[in-house]
Structures are given as structure tokens and as C-alpha cells.
Design a protein around this motif. Structure first.
Motif, PDB file in Angstrom:
ATOM      1  N   ALA A  23       5.017   4.166  -0.256  1.00 17.69           N
ATOM      2  CA  ALA A  23       4.958   3.563  -1.589  1.00 17.69           C
ATOM      3  C   ALA A  23       4.198   2.254  -1.433  1.00 17.69           C
ATOM      4  CB  ALA A  23       6.357   3.311  -2.141  1.00 17.69           C
ATOM      5  N   ASN A  24       3.213   2.030  -2.283  1.00 20.00           N
ATOM      6  CA  ASN A  24       2.272   0.936  -2.061  1.00 20.00           C
ATOM      7  C   ASN A  24       2.492  -0.258  -2.984  1.00 20.00           C
ATOM      8  OD1 ASN A  24       0.100  -0.107  -0.568  1.00 20.00           O
ATOM      9  ND2 ASN A  24      -1.365   0.428  -2.180  1.00 20.00           N
ATOM     10  N   GLN A  25       3.591  -0.280  -3.748  1.00 22.36           N
ATOM     11  CA  GLN A  25       3.828  -1.409  -4.631  1.00 22.36           C
ATOM     12  C   GLN A  25       4.015  -2.696  -3.827  1.00 22.36           C
ATOM     13  OE1 GLN A  25       5.181   1.534  -4.908  1.00 22.36           O
ATOM     14  NE2 GLN A  25       4.570   2.269  -6.929  1.00 22.36           N
ATOM     15  N   ASN A  26       3.857  -3.820  -4.500  1.00 16.77           N
ATOM     16  CA  ASN A  26       3.903  -5.116  -3.812  1.00 16.77           C
ATOM     17  C   ASN A  26       5.178  -5.297  -3.004  1.00 16.77           C
ATOM     18  OD1 ASN A  26       1.402  -5.977  -4.732  1.00 16.77           O
ATOM     19  ND2 ASN A  26       2.252  -6.880  -6.601  1.00 16.77           N
ATOM     20  N   ARG A  27       6.298  -4.922  -3.589  1.00 10.96           N
ATOM     21  CA  ARG A  27       7.581  -5.087  -2.907  1.00 10.96           C
ATOM     22  C   ARG A  27       8.155  -3.743  -2.463  1.00 10.96           C
ATOM     23  NH1 ARG A  27       7.413  -9.403  -6.434  1.00 10.96           N
ATOM     24  NH2 ARG A  27       7.992 -11.409  -5.515  1.00 10.96           N
ATOM     25  N   SER A  28       7.276  -2.818  -2.217  1.00  6.53           N
ATOM     26  CA  SER A  28       7.715  -1.513  -1.717  1.00  6.53           C
ATOM     27  C   SER A  28       8.583  -1.686  -0.473  1.00  6.53           C
ATOM     28  CB  SER A  28       6.499  -0.658  -1.371  1.00  6.53           C
ATOM     29  OG  SER A  28       6.838   0.368  -0.478  1.00  6.53           O
TER      30      SER A  28
END
Length: 484
Positions: free
Chosen positions: A107-112
Motif C-alpha cells: 500500500a503506497n499511501q503516505n502513512r501506509s
């Protein structure tokens, strides 16, 4: 008519009528005979992130409580600072003798919360984490393979000596580690009888699913006929053929002796694939992610680990003699980690779990047995070795732990809403798990490893049973695990 003995079309252990008794069994309570809890008070690098952030309750009353921490984690020769969940309370025997879970989903979200993201980058700026100066990120790819007794995780690529043929690469499909399957044949009979413009169906690789899973429905008109029912009918005629999958124009044969189970809509390429092939997960180019398959070399010895001390930071004398540039040039990013294979009876009856009113991540099928792979993960300074479940079907990192050190101030305010919920690694499930949640009504999102839910984890189990006139099988469709 006699039951087919191979491609074992397994019946679930529990009938719906027995559900209440099984649920009662779950409530006996958790125990860990190995006493392998993480002790934050003895780690000089531990930081408390947020108290009380783990509180997951399942409909069967299984409850997990804990907090978020930050510390050093070592897997193979890679040592990084990361955030992870600390589970301090569990009232269910589901998780007995489990030290934790390490999910290798992406998962590549900022706070993944994905440990794979932390291992493959120099910093996590939204966590205010910068890895040590001499840290060399792991190439964003890994392989997994196993035999009947042991598994091997290959970090940073795959071991050339482990393959018996060139690695065949295929575009990654779906929202997890999937590929487009265009055909499955049992003898001369096609199981995937597509409708209209449908020409392929996503099969997802999951090391924690014991059997092969085949859709037991037409999946909203994707197929003219039920694929699993076609297989069942052909086996009732006495057929004993291998299953032959077609992926990217290449064929892959699974022996008749391997087990097959029905799933509502999911197609899972489970443990039988990992026991025959080296399965490569290549995310180096995030715009062109790929899966790779190569037959395992029969003479290759599994489980011989790379020296975990062979990190750049620990070779100070070597660096002094040869210099940083030459050391980097000679650094081998491949790191091999032994995985202990365990097969346990699936005694639990699992029901849907909710977190903040939302159903959570994975779909699991209850089998007569479940395979798990445990690998060594060390947390803290000095490192505290733990045996955790390796799971390609989630991206959570969490361990059972002692309570947070008394008086330690958390990095984030424990007050509800102060965790920057829209961007938190666990709080916004629908965003952070988008790689698995999107397309839910199409693939029913799968992947079952053990139903451990760590950190913010919840698991969704939806129980469905189907009883045929021949009573050849019964299906339990369960939604499992999601991290908050």
C-alpha cells in the motif's frame, strides 16, 4: 456416488448448526506457551506512538486491544525503524502461540502501514522516520517458495540457483498479487466458460491459503456456468486429471492430488503453487507491477538463511579497508529467510468483524487444515527475536507485547480524532486498504493466512454454507482480517 478422493473437494469442519458451540470454544482465551512477547522496556530505541489505538471486536466477541509503537525491526539482513502494532490483550484461543504477523502486501499511501514500503525506502517522512545514513533500501521485490516441510522468503529478488528455468513474468492484475487467468482445464473440459466480453479472471497468489480456490458461482454473469460445479461434475464421472491453468499464454499444471475448495467469487492460487514454483512479486516499477513464476530447482536446498549480520553498518573494518563506494558496488541485496511451515486444524468458526462500523479486509475459506509460515522477525535494540506469521494477503506488522512503559509520553495525542485520522496508517481503512478493498463485490477479496489480526486488525468472516444433494461439499465463505 462415491466422493472424489483427490483434488479434495473439502467439506468444512463445522456445520451452521454447530456454530454456537464452536464460538463458545473460541472464548476460552489466548495463551502463549512460548512466552515470546515483545518487551518495550528493554529496548533502548522504543517509542510510544499512541495509547489505546488498537481496539478490535469481532461479532463472535473476540477482542484485541493494544497500542501503537515505533522501534527497530530486522528481517533477514535488513534493519529499519518502523511503526507497528503492540497487542496486549486477546480473549480468543484463535491466536494461541502466535508472536505476531508480518504482512507483505503493498500500500503506497503516505502513512501506509506496509513494512514492504518501509524496507524499500530511505525514509518515511509522514512518520518523521529517516533510516540510518548507511542503510541500503531493499529492492522492491521478493519471492516465496516452499516444500512440504519448510518455506523460504527471498528478499530483494529471487535466488538464481533456486530456479530450474527462466523466470516468466506476467503483468500484475487485480488489487493484490494477482494475474489474469484465461483458462483452467480438467482434462479436455474448460472450467472458465466466459460470457460475452469476459476473457480472463484474476487469480490471486496467497501463501496462507491451503488449497486452490475456484469460484462456486457465475460471478454476476462473468461465467456461463459455475466453474467449481463443472469440476465437481467431471470428478463425479471418474476424471483424475491435473488442473491446467493458462496465464499469459503459458500453461501451468497442478497435480490431481492437490486440494481444491469452492469460493463464492474468489480464485486463489494458494499453497500448491508456492510448493511447485518460485513465486516472484516485482513492484520495482509501481506503474508496471509484475508477478513471476519459475519451477523450483529440485536440487535447491530450502531454508539456508543469509547471514543476518551481513549488513553494511556492521562491517566497519571492511568499510575502512575498501571504502563506501566499493562496498556498495559489492553489496548483494538478496537476503534469504527461513520460513517454518505449520499445518493446523481449522477449528474456529469465524464471523464478520467490524471496526468503526466498517467490515474489514480479507475473505477466508474455512478448510479442514490451514497452512501458515512463520519467520523470524527481531524487534527492538538489542533485537528481540519473535516468530511471526508471514502473510502476503495483508500489509500489517504487529506483535504481542507487554504494556507500554509507564510514564512514557506518546508521540501522538491519545485523544480521539487527534491522530490525523484522514491520513493515519491504521485509521482510514478504506483508503489504506484500497489495493484490496476496491472490487470487493467482484473478487470478494481474499487471502487467508491464520486469522490473526494484528494492530488494528479486524477480520471479516461471513459464513455461508451450501449443501448439495450428493452432500459432496459445504462452503463457508468468511471475511477475515483488516487492519485499521
Amino acid at each position: 456416488m462415491s466422493k472424489p478422493s483427490s483434488f479434495r473437494l473439502l467439506r468444512s469442519l463445522a456445520l451452521l448448526g454447530a456454530l454456537s458451540g464452536t464460538v463458545a470454544q473460541l472464548m476460552i482465551g489466548y495463551h502463549n506457551n512460548n512466552k515470546k512477547f515483545f518487551h518495550p522496556t528493554t529496548s533502548s530505541t522504543f517509542k510510544l506512538v499512541k495509547l489505546g489505538n488498537v481496539n478490535v471486536t469481532f461479532l463472535d466477541k473476540t477482542n484485541l486491544l493494544g497500542y501503537d509503537g515505533q522501534d527497530m525491526a530486522q528481517l533477514g539482513k535488513y534493519r529499519v525503524e518502523t511503526r507497528l502494532g503492540m497487542i496486549t490483550h486477546c480473549n480468543s484461543a484463535n491466536f494461541n502461540d502466535v508472536d505476531g504477523i508480518i504482512g507483505f502486501g503493498w500500500a503506497n499511501q503516505n502513512r501506509s502501514a506496509a513494512i514492504l514500503k518501509t524496507l524499500t525506502t530511505k525514509s518515511r517522512p509522514h512518520w518523521d522516520i529517516v533510516q540510518r545514513q548507511d542503510f541500503v533500501p531493499m529492492p522492491r521485490k521478493f519471492a516465496f517458495t516452499a516444500d512440504d516441510s519448510i518455506g523460504e522468503l527471498q528478499l530483494g529478488g529471487y535466488e538464481p540457483d533456486s530456479v530450474a528455468e527462466p523466470m516468466q513474468m506476467f503483468p500484475m492484475a487485480g488489487y493484490a498479487y494477482g494475474v489474469n487467468v484465461t483458462s483452467i482445464k480438467f482434462g479436455n473440459v474448460e472450467l472458465l466458460d466466459f460470457m460475452g466480453n469476459h476473457h480472463a479472471y484474476v487469480g490471486e497468489f496467497d501463501s496462507g491459503t491451503t488449497c486452490l480456490l475456484i469460484p462456486n458461482s457465475t460471478v454476476n454473469g462473468t461465467f456461463k456456468r459455475n466453474p467449481f460445479e463443472i469440476l465437481l461434475n467431471e470428478q463425479n464421472k471418474g476424471g483424475t486429471f491435473p488442473l491446467v491453468y493458462t496465464i499469459g499464454g503459458e500453461t501451468f499444471e497442478i497435480a490431481y492430488e492437490e486440494c481444491v475448495e469452492p469460493a463464492e467469487t474468489a480464485m486463489i492460487l494458494g499453497d500448491p503453487w508456492f510448493r511447485k514454483w518460485i513465486v516472484l512479486h516485482d513492484l520495482v516499477d509501481l506503474k508496471d507491477k509484475k508477478m513471476g513464476l519459475a519451477l523450483r530447482n529440485p536440487s535447491y536446498k530450502l531454508g539456508v538463511e543469509t547471514d543476518s549480520s551481513a549488513t553494511l553498518s556492521q562491517h566497519s573494518q571492511y568499510r575502512a579497508n575498501k571504502g563506501r563506494s566499493q562496498e556498495l558496488a559489492e553489496f548483494n541485496p538478496l537476503s534469504k529467510v527461513r520460513a517454518h511451515r505449520r499445518i493446523t486444524s481449522a477449528k474456529s468458526a469465524l464471523t464478520m468483524g467490524l471496526y468503526q462500523g466498517q467490515a474489514v479486509d480479507k475473505v477466508a475459506l474455512e478448510s479442514q487444515s490451514r497452512v501458515t509460515y512463520n519467520i523470524k522477525l527481531s524487534i527492538g535494540t538489542p533485537p528481540q527475536p519473535l516468530q511471526v506469521i508471514f502473510d502476503t494477503g495483508s500489509f500489517m506488522l504487529a506483535v504481542f507485547a507487554d504494556p507500554a512503559p509507564e510514564g512514557m509520553k506518546p508521540i501522538l495525542d491519545a485523544q480521539v480524532g487527534s491522530y490525523e485520522d484522514s491520513e493515519s496508517p491504521w485509521g482510514q481503512i478504506s483508503q489504506e486498504l484500497s489495493w484490496r478493498i476496491q472490487g470487493l463485490n467482484r473478487t470478494a477479496l481474499i487471502g487467508a493466512n491464520l486469522i490473526f489480526i494484528a494492530l488494528i486488525v479486524g477480520a471479516v468472516f461471513s459464513l455461508m454454507s451450501r449443501r448439495r444433494s450428493q452432500e459432496k461439499y459445504q462452503e463457508l465463505h468468511q471475511l477475515e482480517e483488516m487492519v485499521k
